[in-house]
Design a protein around this motif. Structure first.
Motif, mmCIF file in Angstrom:
data_model
loop_
_atom_site.group_PDB
_atom_site.id
_atom_site.type_symbol
_atom_site.label_atom_id
_atom_site.label_comp_id
_atom_site.label_asym_id
_atom_site.label_seq_id
_atom_site.Cartn_x
_atom_site.Cartn_y
_atom_site.Cartn_z
ATOM 1 N N ALA A 134 0.825 -1.167 0.059
ATOM 2 C CA ALA A 134 0.102 -0.018 -0.125
ATOM 3 C C ALA A 134 0.685 1.348 0.001
ATOM 4 O O ALA A 134 2.203 1.232 0.004
ATOM 5 N N ASP A 135 0.236 2.378 -0.337
ATOM 6 C CA ASP A 135 1.048 3.793 -0.285
ATOM 7 C C ASP A 135 2.273 3.852 -0.973
ATOM 8 O O ASP A 135 3.246 4.187 -0.412
ATOM 9 N N PRO A 136 2.095 3.311 -2.436
ATOM 10 C CA PRO A 136 3.276 3.114 -3.287
ATOM 11 C C PRO A 136 3.921 4.333 -3.401
ATOM 12 O O PRO A 136 3.468 5.267 -3.832
ATOM 13 N N HIS A 137 5.307 4.314 -3.402
ATOM 14 C CA HIS A 137 6.143 5.568 -4.094
ATOM 15 C C HIS A 137 7.134 4.838 -5.031
ATOM 16 O O HIS A 137 7.956 3.954 -4.455
ATOM 17 N N ILE A 138 7.178 5.210 -6.344
ATOM 18 C CA ILE A 138 8.147 5.024 -7.208
ATOM 19 C C ILE A 138 8.780 6.252 -7.678
ATOM 20 O O ILE A 138 8.488 7.045 -8.194
ATOM 21 N N PHE A 139 10.352 6.135 -7.478
ATOM 22 C CA PHE A 139 11.140 7.080 -7.785
ATOM 23 C C PHE A 139 12.386 6.629 -8.857
ATOM 24 O O PHE A 139 12.827 5.747 -8.782
ATOM 25 N N ARG A 140 12.195 7.428 -10.085
ATOM 26 C CA ARG A 140 13.168 7.480 -11.237
ATOM 27 C C ARG A 140 14.275 7.962 -10.802
ATOM 28 O O ARG A 140 14.353 9.245 -10.800
ATOM 29 N N HIS A 141 15.392 7.464 -10.888
ATOM 30 C CA HIS A 141 16.615 7.858 -10.664
ATOM 31 C C HIS A 141 17.547 8.009 -12.031
ATOM 32 O O HIS A 141 17.360 7.401 -13.007
ATOM 33 N N THR A 142 18.545 8.893 -11.823
ATOM 34 C CA THR A 142 19.425 9.191 -12.829
ATOM 35 C C THR A 142 20.345 7.946 -13.090
ATOM 36 O O THR A 142 21.054 8.017 -14.195
ATOM 37 N N ASP A 143 20.443 7.079 -12.227
ATOM 38 C CA ASP A 143 21.192 5.825 -12.644
ATOM 39 C C ASP A 143 20.534 4.797 -13.329
ATOM 40 O O ASP A 143 21.120 3.737 -13.674
ATOM 41 N N GLY A 144 19.474 5.088 -13.915
ATOM 42 C CA GLY A 144 18.534 4.128 -14.918
ATOM 43 C C GLY A 144 17.649 3.093 -14.152
ATOM 44 O O GLY A 144 17.133 2.292 -14.768
ATOM 45 N N TYR A 145 17.626 3.320 -12.847
ATOM 46 C CA TYR A 145 16.707 2.505 -12.118
ATOM 47 C C TYR A 145 15.343 3.357 -11.678
ATOM 48 O O TYR A 145 15.477 4.246 -11.159
ATOM 49 N N TYR A 146 14.419 2.551 -11.516
ATOM 50 C CA TYR A 146 13.104 2.921 -10.544
ATOM 51 C C TYR A 146 13.346 2.298 -9.517
ATOM 52 O O TYR A 146 13.673 1.173 -9.042
ATOM 53 N N TYR A 147 12.965 3.160 -8.366
ATOM 54 C CA TYR A 147 13.047 2.568 -6.910
ATOM 55 C C TYR A 147 11.784 2.791 -6.243
ATOM 56 O O TYR A 147 10.795 3.745 -6.474
ATOM 57 N N PHE A 148 11.384 1.446 -5.856
ATOM 58 C CA PHE A 148 10.105 1.449 -5.366
ATOM 59 C C PHE A 148 9.956 1.042 -3.773
ATOM 60 O O PHE A 148 10.472 0.064 -3.416
ATOM 61 N N THR A 149 9.328 1.644 -2.962
ATOM 62 C CA THR A 149 8.847 1.355 -1.547
ATOM 63 C C THR A 149 7.468 1.387 -1.385
ATOM 64 O O THR A 149 6.676 2.263 -2.008
ATOM 65 N N ALA A 150 6.853 0.873 -0.267
ATOM 66 C CA ALA A 150 5.592 0.899 0.191
ATOM 67 C C ALA A 150 5.384 0.441 1.473
ATOM 68 O O ALA A 150 6.422 -0.202 1.881
ATOM 69 N N THR A 151 4.156 0.539 2.016
ATOM 70 C CA THR A 151 3.675 0.043 3.279
ATOM 71 C C THR A 151 3.371 -1.407 3.191
ATOM 72 O O THR A 151 2.805 -1.905 2.320
ATOM 73 N N ALA A 152 4.223 -2.162 4.033
ATOM 74 C CA ALA A 152 3.928 -3.583 4.119
ATOM 75 C C ALA A 152 2.807 -3.940 5.172
ATOM 76 O O ALA A 152 2.827 -3.141 6.216
ATOM 77 N N PRO A 153 2.061 -4.934 4.976
ATOM 78 C CA PRO A 153 0.745 -4.733 5.731
ATOM 79 C C PRO A 153 1.191 -5.335 7.320
ATOM 80 O O PRO A 153 0.196 -5.147 7.862
ATOM 81 N N GLU A 154 2.283 -5.721 7.413
ATOM 82 C CA GLU A 154 2.492 -5.818 8.890
ATOM 83 C C GLU A 154 3.031 -4.785 9.765
ATOM 84 O O GLU A 154 3.201 -4.570 10.922
ATOM 85 N N TYR A 155 3.103 -3.582 8.999
ATOM 86 C CA TYR A 155 3.528 -2.312 9.411
ATOM 87 C C TYR A 155 4.709 -2.305 10.212
ATOM 88 O O TYR A 155 4.961 -1.405 11.445
#
Length: 483
Positions: free
Chosen positions: A47-68
Motif C-alpha cells: 500500500a501507499d506506493p512510491h516509485i522514484f526514477r533516478h538518474t542511474d537508470g533504475y526505478y526505486y519502489f517502496t511501500a507500506t507492508a501490511p505487517e507495518y
C-alpha cells in the motif's frame, strides 16, 4: 547574394516550412504521448506506493507492508520489472519507544547527493502516536547501503502527523504532509513549509492548504492525507487522498500556478469533486495514496496508487492486508489539466486510438456506436485494452475499459462497442490483425480478421470497417497512433 543562392535559400525556407507544417499535422503534434502498457497489479499487499526514477537508470519502489513493521525497497530498470524485482528490507521498527509501531507510507527521494526515506511511525508503547521520521543513506545503491536515522520532523504541533513528501518549485524545496491540528475537528489536514538546512528540517511559516469538509472527503473519517505533486503546463497539481481507507478512499486535487507562492493558501484551488475514485465496473475499490513517476521513454506521466479488488471488508480496513500497488498513464486535457480517468481493470493497461489524420481525436463509444471525437469525457469511453483476439492468437480484440466484456466490433460495416455474446461470429467481428499503419511508420492499422483487406477507419465522424481502396485518404482514415 547571387540569384542561385537566393533561390536555394528560398527552397530551404519553403522545405523547412513544409516540414514544420507536416509535423503540426502529424499525430506527434497532437499532444499525444506514446502508448505505455503495464500489467496490474504491480505488487500484491503493498500500500501507499512510491516509485522514484533516478538518474542511474533504475526505478526505486517502496511501500507500506501490511505487517507495518519494516521499510522495503526494490529496484528495476523498468516499471514492470519492479513486479518481479527482489525486495530488500532496509530498516525495521524499534522494539521499544519511538518508531516502534505502524510503519507507514515510506517515500524515497534523492536530495543533494544522498538518499532519504520519509515515513510515519507510532511508538511501541503508544501505537497511535504517529509522527514523521527520516532515514538517510549516502550509498550509491540504497538497497545495499547503510541507513542513518535522522530522527523526527518537527512541526508546529506535537500531534498525529504522517505522509511527508517533498518537491522543489522555482529552486525552492518544500515539505508537504498531513497532520491533525489542535482546534480543528478533523483527522488530518494538509500542510506545507519550506525545508531548512537539511531534508528533515522545516523553516519559516507553516501553511494549512486544505481541510476535509466536502462530502467525499469525510466519508468514514474526515481525512486529507497522502499529498503528491505533479508539475506540468505552468501549474502545480497536488493530489491527496480523502475519507476512510475502504472503498470510500479517493483522490482530490489542488491546483496552483507555477509562478504563485505555494506557501499562500490562496494560491491553491480545490477541485469540487474527486478526480479518481472507486469503479465498480472495473472492480477497483478505494484507489488512493498515490505518487507519480515517468515512463521509460520519459514521455508519459504515470500514476502510482493502491486499491483493492473487492468492496466489502470485515473489520477495520487497516487490518485488511490486500491493498495492492497499481500503475496507469496520466492523460492531459486540451486545457492543460490532468485526466486520471478511472482505475483501469486488472491486466494490461489500456490505450487510446488517436486518429492519424485528425490530430487530437480519438475513437470512443457513444451509446455503443463507435465514433471519433476530441476531448473525450469521460476519458474511459476512449480507452481500450488490446487483448488476445477472441478469434484466436495472432489477432487482437479492443476491449472497453469502463465496460469490461464489451468489445469494439463491426456489424454491417459499422463499428460498435457491444457485449460479447459467446458466438464465433462475434469473436470474428471483434478480432483484428494489428498491422503497420497504412499511413506509415509510427501508426497502426487494424485489419478485420474475417474480412481481409477491410480496416477500421473513420469517416464522417463515425467509425467503420471498410475495404481499403488504396487512396491516401483511406490510408489516413485507417491509421491510428496508440496513446
Amino acid at each position: 547574394m547571387p540569384a542561385r543562392s537566393l533561390a536555394r535559400s528560398a527552397i530551404i525556407t519553403v522545405t523547412t516550412l513544409l516540414i514544420v507544417m507536416s509535423n503540426l499535422l502529424s499525430p506527434g503534434a497532437a499532444h499525444a504521448s506514446p502508448a505505455v502498457q503495464y500489467a496490474n497489479p504491480l505488487a500484491a499487499q503493498r500500500a501507499d506506493p512510491h516509485i522514484f526514477r533516478h538518474t542511474d537508470g533504475y526505478y526505486y519502489f517502496t511501500a507500506t507492508a501490511p505487517e507495518y513493521d519494516r521499510i522495503v525497497l526494490r529496484r528495476a530498470t523498468t516499471i514492470q520489472g519492479l513486479a518481479s524485482a527482489q525486495e530488500t528490507v532496509i530498516w525495521r521498527k524499534h522494539a521499544t519507544g519511538e518508531m516502534g509501531a505502524h510503519i507507514w507510507a515510506p517515500e524515497i527521494h534523492f536530495i543533494n547527493g544522498k538518499w532519504y526515506v520519509y515515513f510515519a511511525a507510532g511508538r511501541a508503547d503508544d501505537i497511535w502516536r504517529i509522527r514523521m521520521y527520516v532515514l538517510e543513506s549516502s550509498a550509491a545503491n540504497p538497497l545495499t547501503g547503510a541507513w542513518t536515522e535522522r530522527g523526527r520532523i518537527t512541526t508546529p504541533w506535537d500531534t498525529f502527523s504522517l505522509d511527508a513528501t517533498t518537491f522543489t518549485a522555482n529552486g525552492v524545496r518544500y515539505l508537504l504532509w498531513a497532520q491533525q491540528e489542535p482546534g480543528i475537528a478533523t483527522n488530518s489536514n494538509l500542510y506545507i513549509a519550506r525545508m531548512g538546512a537539511n531534508p528533515w528540517t522545516i523553516t519559516g511559516a507553516t501553511t494549512r492548504l486544505t481541510v476535509p469538509a466536502l462530502a467525499w472527503e469525510t466519508r468514514g473519517y474526515k481525512v486529507a492525507e497522502g499529498p503528491s505533486v505533479l508539475q506540468r503546463n505552468g501549474r502545480l497539481f497536488l493530489t491527496y487522498s480523502a475519507s476512510a481507507t475502504d472503498a470510500n478512499y479517493c483522490l482530490g486535487l489542488l491546483t496552483a500556478s507555477a509562478s504563485a507562492d505555494p506557501l499562500q493558501a490562496a494560491s491553491w484551488t480545490k477541485s469540487p469533486n474527486p478526480v479518481f475514485a472507486t469503479s465498480a465496473a472495473t472492480s477497483q475499490y478505494g484507489p488512493g495514496h498515490n505518487s507519480f513517476t515517468v515512463s521509460e521513454d520519459g514521455q508519459s506521466d504515470i500514476l502510482v496508487y493502491h486499491d483493492r479488488s473487492y468492496r466489502d471488508i470485515t473489520g477495520d480496513p487497516l487490518n485488511d492486508p490486500n491493498r495492492r500497488t497499481r500503475v496507469q498513464k496520466v492523460y492531459w486535457r486540451s486545457d492543460g489539466t490532468p485526466d486520471f480517468g478511472i482505475p483501469v481493470p486488472d491486466g494490461a493497461t489500456p490505450v487510446r486510438l488517436l486518429s492519424y489524420d485528425t490530430p487530437g481525436q480519438a475513437v470512443r463509444h457513444w451509446n455503443y456506436r463507435a465514433r471519433l471525437e476530441a476531448n473525450v469525457s469521460p476519458l474511459a469511453d476512449s480507452q481500450f485494452r488490446l487483448v488476445t483476439g477472441l478469434s484466436g492468437s495472432g489477432t487482437v480484440s479492443p476491449e472497453s475499459t469502463n465496460f469490461p466484456g464489451y468489445f469494439l466490433r463491426h456489424r454491417n460495416h459499422e463499428a460498435w462497442v457491444e457485449q460479447r455474446d459467446g458466438t464465433s461470429l462475434f469473436g470474428a467481428d471483434a478480432s483484428f490483425f494489428r498491422r503497420t499503419g497504412l499511413a506509415g511508420s509510427g501508426t497502426v492499422s487494424l485489419e478485420s480478421a474475417n474480412f481481409p483487406g477491410y480496416f477500421l477507419r473513420h469517416r464522417g465522424g463515425q467509425v467503420w470497417v471498410e475495404q481499403n481502396d488504396g487512396t491516401s485518404a483511406f490510408r489516413g482514415n485507417a491509421s491510428f497512433i496508440l496513446e
